[in-house]
Structure formats: structure tokens, C-alpha cells
Design a protein around this motif. Structure first.
Motif, PDB file in Angstrom:
ATOM      1  N   UNK A  19       0.837  -1.202   0.000  1.00 15.81           N
ATOM      2  CA  UNK A  19       0.000   0.000   0.000  1.00 15.81           C
ATOM      3  C   UNK A  19       0.872   1.252   0.000  1.00 15.81           C
ATOM      4  N   UNK A  20       1.960   1.256   0.769  1.00 11.11           N
ATOM      5  CA  UNK A  20       2.829   2.437   0.820  1.00 11.11           C
ATOM      6  C   UNK A  20       3.492   2.717  -0.525  1.00 11.11           C
ATOM      7  N   UNK A  21       3.682   1.667  -1.334  1.00 13.99           N
ATOM      8  CA  UNK A  21       4.272   1.835  -2.672  1.00 13.99           C
ATOM      9  C   UNK A  21       3.220   2.204  -3.717  1.00 13.99           C
ATOM     10  N   UNK A  22       1.938   2.165  -3.338  1.00 12.55           N
ATOM     11  CA  UNK A  22       0.858   2.495  -4.259  1.00 12.55           C
ATOM     12  C   UNK A  22       0.444   1.337  -5.147  1.00 12.55           C
ATOM     13  N   UNK A  23       0.612   0.100  -4.677  1.00 20.93           N
ATOM     14  CA  UNK A  23       0.288  -1.116  -5.428  1.00 20.93           C
ATOM     15  C   UNK A  23      -1.113  -1.060  -6.023  1.00 20.93           C
ATOM     16  N   UNK A  24      -1.211  -1.299  -7.356  1.00 22.97           N
ATOM     17  CA  UNK A  24      -2.504  -1.398  -8.038  1.00 22.97           C
ATOM     18  C   UNK A  24      -2.380  -2.488  -9.106  1.00 22.97           C
ATOM     19  N   UNK A  25      -3.119  -3.556  -8.947  1.00 18.53           N
ATOM     20  CA  UNK A  25      -3.074  -4.661  -9.888  1.00 18.53           C
ATOM     21  C   UNK A  25      -3.687  -4.245 -11.221  1.00 18.53           C
ATOM     22  N   UNK A  26      -2.936  -4.447 -12.305  1.00 20.80           N
ATOM     23  CA  UNK A  26      -3.422  -4.146 -13.653  1.00 20.80           C
ATOM     24  C   UNK A  26      -3.907  -5.430 -14.315  1.00 20.80           C
TER      25      UNK A  26
END
Length: 142
Positions: A19-26
Motif C-alpha cells: 500500500x505504501x508503494x501504491x500497489x494497483x493490480x493491472x
């Protein structure tokens, strides 16, 4: 994104570090053993030269590889990175960052994987190869 829903069935929600790295599954394709993840190259990740510090880029690649290996291992085994070798190809400025990862070889006790990291212009900026050991899960994490 044929298998994207599976990530949340296995992991529930992204870890605080993701979350701190801004993880977003594409995308996630378990048959092809590939994934693509977007991260947020935040200004606070920049070094004095104004580019993202390499440790953050490595963490993004490790996070993507680890998620994919965890999906392959399921709930019975926990992948743990043993070795992660990185080549930095160009500086990365703040903005959207994408990582594409694939599992190259999956054995009973070890997984070999690769990842490429792309800057906000879509240019390849780093690549990594990793080996992960598969450890039995004796007790669920709390």
C-alpha cells in the motif's frame, strides 16, 4: 485481467508495504504465470538528484514477483525471496511506474522469476531476476 479476483481471495488485501508503494493490480494471468502492477512513484521516494531511489524500485519489483509467486504457491506455502539481482537501465522520475513479472520455472521448493520496471513514459528502466524458496505455512499469519 482474467484472474485478478484470485489475488484478493488468496491475500485478502495488499500488505501495508504494498500500500505504501501504491500497489494497483493491472493484470494477472495464472495460466501464463504473468502479472502487471502499477505503483506510485511518489516525490518522497526521490533522492537529492530528483529521481526515485533504487531501493524503492527494487521493492516494487520484489513486491510484484512475490505476489505472483504467492498466487502460484497458494495458502500452503509461503514464498520467500532468496536472491534478487537487479540491473538499473535508466533513472526513474516521479509518476506512474509499472512492473511486469513472470514466473520462469516453478519447482517443489524453489521458484525462478523475472521482472521489468517501466517509467511513466513506458520506457524500461530496470530489470530483475529472482529466486524464491517455498516454505510450508505451519500457522496462518496474524
Amino acid at each position: 485481467m482474467p484472474d485478478s479476483h484470485l489475488m484478493y481471495e488468496v491475500f485478502g488485501k495488499p500488505s501495508p508495504s504494498s500500500t505504501s508503494l501504491g500497489f494497483e493490480l493491472i493484470s494477472l494471468d495464472m495460466k501464463a504465470m504473468t502479472t502487471r502492477v502499477r505503483f506510485d512513484g511518489k516525490p518522497e521516494f526521490c533522492n537529492p538528484a530528483g529521481v526515485i531511489q533504487g531501493g524503492y524500485l527494487v521493492a516494487m519489483m520484489d513486491d510484484t514477483i512475490g505476489m505472483l509467486a504467492g498466487m502460484k504457491a497458494g495458502r500452503a506455502k509461503l514464498p520467500s525471496t532468496v536472491d534478487l539481482h537487479t540491473h538499473f537501465l535508466r533513472p526513474v522520475r516521479k509518476g506512474a511506474i509499472e512492473v511486469a513479472a513472470r514466473l520462469r520455472n516453478v519447482g517443489r521448493a524453489i521458484i525462478f522469476a523475472e521482472a521489468e520496471l517501466y517509467d511513466s513514459r513506458g520506457k524500461e528502466a530496470a530489470r530483475a531476476s529472482a529466486s524464491l524458496t517455498l516454505n510450508p505455512v505451519l500457522k496462518p499469519a496474524t
